[in-house]
Enzyme design. Sequence first.
Site, PDB file in Angstrom:
ATOM      1  N   HIS A   1      19.972 -22.747 -43.138  1.00 59.05           N
ATOM      2  CA  HIS A   1      19.592 -24.334 -42.885  1.00 59.05           C
ATOM      3  C   HIS A   1      18.351 -24.733 -43.581  1.00 59.05           C
ATOM      4  O   HIS A   1      17.420 -23.945 -43.535  1.00 59.05           O
ATOM      5  CB  HIS A   1      19.561 -24.292 -41.070  1.00 59.05           C
ATOM      6  CG  HIS A   1      19.735 -26.153 -41.004  1.00 59.05           C
ATOM      7  ND1 HIS A   1      18.649 -26.620 -41.136  1.00 59.05           N
ATOM      8  CD2 HIS A   1      20.994 -26.781 -40.669  1.00 59.05           C
ATOM      9  CE1 HIS A   1      18.954 -27.994 -40.831  1.00 59.05           C
ATOM     10  NE2 HIS A   1      20.493 -28.138 -40.498  1.00 59.05           N
TER      11      HIS A   1
ATOM     12  N   GLU B   1      24.401 -29.024 -47.894  1.00 58.76           N
ATOM     13  CA  GLU B   1      23.645 -29.881 -46.987  1.00 58.76           C
ATOM     14  C   GLU B   1      22.453 -30.595 -47.848  1.00 58.76           C
ATOM     15  O   GLU B   1      21.603 -29.934 -48.068  1.00 58.76           O
ATOM     16  CB  GLU B   1      23.112 -29.369 -45.764  1.00 58.76           C
ATOM     17  CG  GLU B   1      24.234 -28.882 -44.808  1.00 58.76           C
ATOM     18  CD  GLU B   1      23.729 -29.008 -43.402  1.00 58.76           C
ATOM     19  OE1 GLU B   1      24.227 -29.752 -42.752  1.00 58.76           O
ATOM     20  OE2 GLU B   1      22.767 -28.060 -43.256  1.00 58.76           O
TER      21      GLU B   1
HETATM   22  P1  PGA Z   1      22.524 -34.478 -39.413  1.00 65.00           P
HETATM   23  O1  PGA Z   1      22.235 -33.150 -39.481  1.00 65.00           O
HETATM   24  O2  PGA Z   1      23.974 -34.511 -39.117  1.00 65.00           O
HETATM   25  O3  PGA Z   1      21.597 -35.132 -38.198  1.00 65.00           O
HETATM   26  O4  PGA Z   1      22.084 -35.124 -40.633  1.00 65.00           O
HETATM   27  C1  PGA Z   1      22.666 -32.209 -40.264  1.00 65.00           C
HETATM   28  C2  PGA Z   1      22.116 -30.740 -40.156  1.00 65.00           C
HETATM   29  O5  PGA Z   1      21.136 -30.739 -39.498  1.00 65.00           O
HETATM   30  O6  PGA Z   1      22.931 -29.864 -40.525  1.00 65.00           O
END
Ligand code: PGA
Length: 251
Positions: free
Chosen positions: A88, A159
């Site tokens: 992450h 992401e």
């Molecule tokens: P968010 O977080 O949906 O609050 O942007 C995504 C994540 O932490 O993977």
Amino acid sequence: MNLTLSESTSLAKLIYDGVASSSELSDAGMVIGIAPDFVSLLSVKQVVSLPILVGSQNVFYEEKGAFTGETSLNMLLSVGCDFVIVGHSERRHIFYESDDVINKKIKVSSSRLKSILCVGETLPERKEEKTNEIIEKQILNNLHAFPIKNIHNLIVAYEPVWAIGTNITPTPKQAEDVHLLIRQILANMFSKPVASNIPIIYGGSVNANNVKSLLSMPNIDGALVGGASLKAGEFLEIIRTASLLCKKTGE
Ligand code: PGA
């Protein structure tokens, strides 16, 4: 790191009850997962069951021993954990996890559990038009020598770091372009048929309003939801939207 043990457990129960009480949601053929913090994992596991899976937000790559503060794959398996999130952006940027560490983690976790590898570029990298280069570098390094026998356990999450927790999302087309790139990189690394079966999910400010347009893109196979999963009502709304799309596409 948002909720206490009792808050996480109550939230998981609300989400589970919402899904279990609706055959539309529980029979839609979706994979739904909740990934609480380590402290809440066992308790959350005890209040949910299929179709909801329970995952961890991290894992360490060593099997056991003197690694104070870390959690092994075996420890996760012992509490019934179903999947693991690896790499992450907060692990990379706040805890300085290198591509090499993430490579070790994803190889260990996917030997036994479904594992979500997160990749994504920062805002300066996007502004400098380095997105494709960064994504390619992360995937090649993080999946270096990944054993094909465990490929069925791999899920990739795109992401963009600038979209996490910011309420800013790429347009569905911008996200789709990166998902397609990821699919092509995976096809070069493994093969086209293998790559077409690897779920590539999107994360970063997903909410009940934008999830439909994102999931409607051909290479966006699911969503990794952060902030919006802390509100049972909104998370259930996201699941409901996904279930309608599942029915339409048969996926
Ligand atoms: P968010 O977080 O949906 O609050 O942007 C995504 C994540 O932490 O993977």
